[in-house]
Design a protein around this motif. Sequence first.
Motif, PDB file in Angstrom:
ATOM      1  N   TYR A 367      41.269  37.908  27.252  1.00  0.00           N
ATOM      2  CA  TYR A 367      41.298  39.133  28.039  1.00  0.00           C
ATOM      3  C   TYR A 367      42.378  40.091  27.547  1.00  0.00           C
ATOM      4  O   TYR A 367      42.201  41.310  27.617  1.00  0.00           O
ATOM      5  CB  TYR A 367      41.501  38.801  29.516  1.00  0.00           C
ATOM      6  N   ALA A 368      43.465  39.542  27.045  1.00  0.00           N
ATOM      7  CA  ALA A 368      44.499  40.403  26.459  1.00  0.00           C
ATOM      8  C   ALA A 368      43.936  41.141  25.256  1.00  0.00           C
ATOM      9  O   ALA A 368      44.171  42.350  25.071  1.00  0.00           O
ATOM     10  CB  ALA A 368      45.716  39.570  26.062  1.00  0.00           C
ATOM     11  N   GLY A 369      43.160  40.435  24.436  1.00  0.00           N
ATOM     12  CA  GLY A 369      42.520  41.073  23.287  1.00  0.00           C
ATOM     13  C   GLY A 369      41.490  42.098  23.698  1.00  0.00           C
ATOM     14  O   GLY A 369      41.401  43.184  23.109  1.00  0.00           O
ATOM     15  N   SER A 377      38.497  47.837  30.776  1.00  0.00           N
ATOM     16  CA  SER A 377      39.198  48.146  32.023  1.00  0.00           C
ATOM     17  C   SER A 377      40.111  46.996  32.450  1.00  0.00           C
ATOM     18  O   SER A 377      39.648  45.850  32.607  1.00  0.00           O
ATOM     19  CB  SER A 377      38.184  48.429  33.132  1.00  0.00           C
ATOM     20  N   HIS A 378      41.375  47.309  32.671  1.00  0.00           N
ATOM     21  CA  HIS A 378      42.315  46.265  33.058  1.00  0.00           C
ATOM     22  C   HIS A 378      42.017  45.717  34.456  1.00  0.00           C
ATOM     23  O   HIS A 378      42.221  44.533  34.730  1.00  0.00           O
ATOM     24  CB  HIS A 378      43.752  46.802  33.005  1.00  0.00           C
ATOM     25  N   LEU A 382      41.183  41.894  35.215  1.00  0.00           N
ATOM     26  CA  LEU A 382      42.038  41.148  36.143  1.00  0.00           C
ATOM     27  C   LEU A 382      41.188  40.415  37.189  1.00  0.00           C
ATOM     28  O   LEU A 382      41.412  39.233  37.465  1.00  0.00           O
ATOM     29  CB  LEU A 382      43.011  42.102  36.828  1.00  0.00           C
ATOM     30  N   GLU A 383      40.198  41.119  37.746  1.00  0.00           N
ATOM     31  CA  GLU A 383      39.336  40.493  38.752  1.00  0.00           C
ATOM     32  C   GLU A 383      38.496  39.379  38.124  1.00  0.00           C
ATOM     33  O   GLU A 383      38.322  38.302  38.724  1.00  0.00           O
ATOM     34  CB  GLU A 383      38.432  41.543  39.384  1.00  0.00           C
ATOM     35  N   SER A 384      37.992  39.621  36.909  1.00  0.00           N
ATOM     36  CA  SER A 384      37.200  38.604  36.228  1.00  0.00           C
ATOM     37  C   SER A 384      38.040  37.358  35.955  1.00  0.00           C
ATOM     38  O   SER A 384      37.569  36.225  36.136  1.00  0.00           O
ATOM     39  CB  SER A 384      36.643  39.170  34.914  1.00  0.00           C
TER      40      SER A 384
END
Length: 391
Positions: A367-369, A377-378, A382-384
Amino acid sequence: MFENLLEQPAVISRLTHDLQTGSLPSSILFHGPDYSGKMTAALELARALTCHSEGAPWNCSCHSCNSHRLLEHPFIIMTGGRYFYEEIAASAQPLANREDQVFRFMFVRNVRKLLRRFDNVLWEGDTSKLKKNQPQLTSVTDKIELFLPDRDLPSEKKREKLLKDILADCKKLAAAVPASTPINHIRKISAWAHRAGERKVVILENADYMQEGARNALLKILEEPPANLHFILLTTRIGAILPTIKSRVRAYGFSGRTEEQSKLVIKRIFRVDENPYHSLREFFLSHHDIDYSELKKLAELFIKSSREKNTAFRDVVPGKFEREMFIPFLEELTLALNRFMKDAQGNGVNTAVLTRIARWNSKIREYAGNFEILNQSHELLLESLYYEMKR
């Protein structure tokens, strides 16, 4: 050489030996945790490689070394993201009321680490992309001249205003730097490297973040490197580097610094005798306007909620989550998971729990990548991630 690289004796010994015996290859890889001195070593190595004096002494006054000390050397390219703002803010703080030459050098160098990401070599032909950042680039370039070691510093009051303006502009510029080196930059570096001239050095941070096209373009250069070109790749995740790239570089491992070593670095470099920081990361992040204690609490809440079936994402993150907090939060979550794993191993927890934590860590890196490279979308990420951890 390497007098400014603290608490990395093994790396210093290997690099010094390879330089003195002429056995240093043209392409090398520095790997290790953030804040372990990889960029410091890369810049000093670049100075030594281009020095005009025998042995590249630390205090050499040749034209090439003088250019390197202020990061003005025309034959060095720096690309890739890093923690620019925190580093600049940390070095700006002592300059508000002190005039020491060492702080002026450090501040100018840290600002230019950022400015050099906008070198014409990298952005030639992409003027539209630079246009929106040009006001900040011009402003910072002009103002940083006032802090050069050979200048009379402005008054303390004016200095405070200048530093505030520089930091504000640098924050905007840092956000515009690609986290990973795009393919067009690699191609332009290749064209630049093949031009006749003196020895050239390319320092490429976040080498593990490059997308497939950029990695393949880099591999092509490494397979047939131009004469007088040195590549210094930097990464925090050597396992994420393509095997074909790893096979063409010599790796040098940097160890993570202990709390005692971190305090020594802070004292030696920033002249802070008493500090409450347990690591260099804590020290640098304290100069950012983010409440890291709240991020730490949120990370622990994510882990706790992963074991609670009926807790929804908005129960944990009820309000807006700022974009600039996303990567620091992922770092805090990784640290919290590592602490949890260490405790779990000590208490004899079954392997299923450890496997689950390893999967979470893998998702965090993914997710950082997606955020830094693919610009996803951050808030959605984040929710995922939250629901991934509840699986």
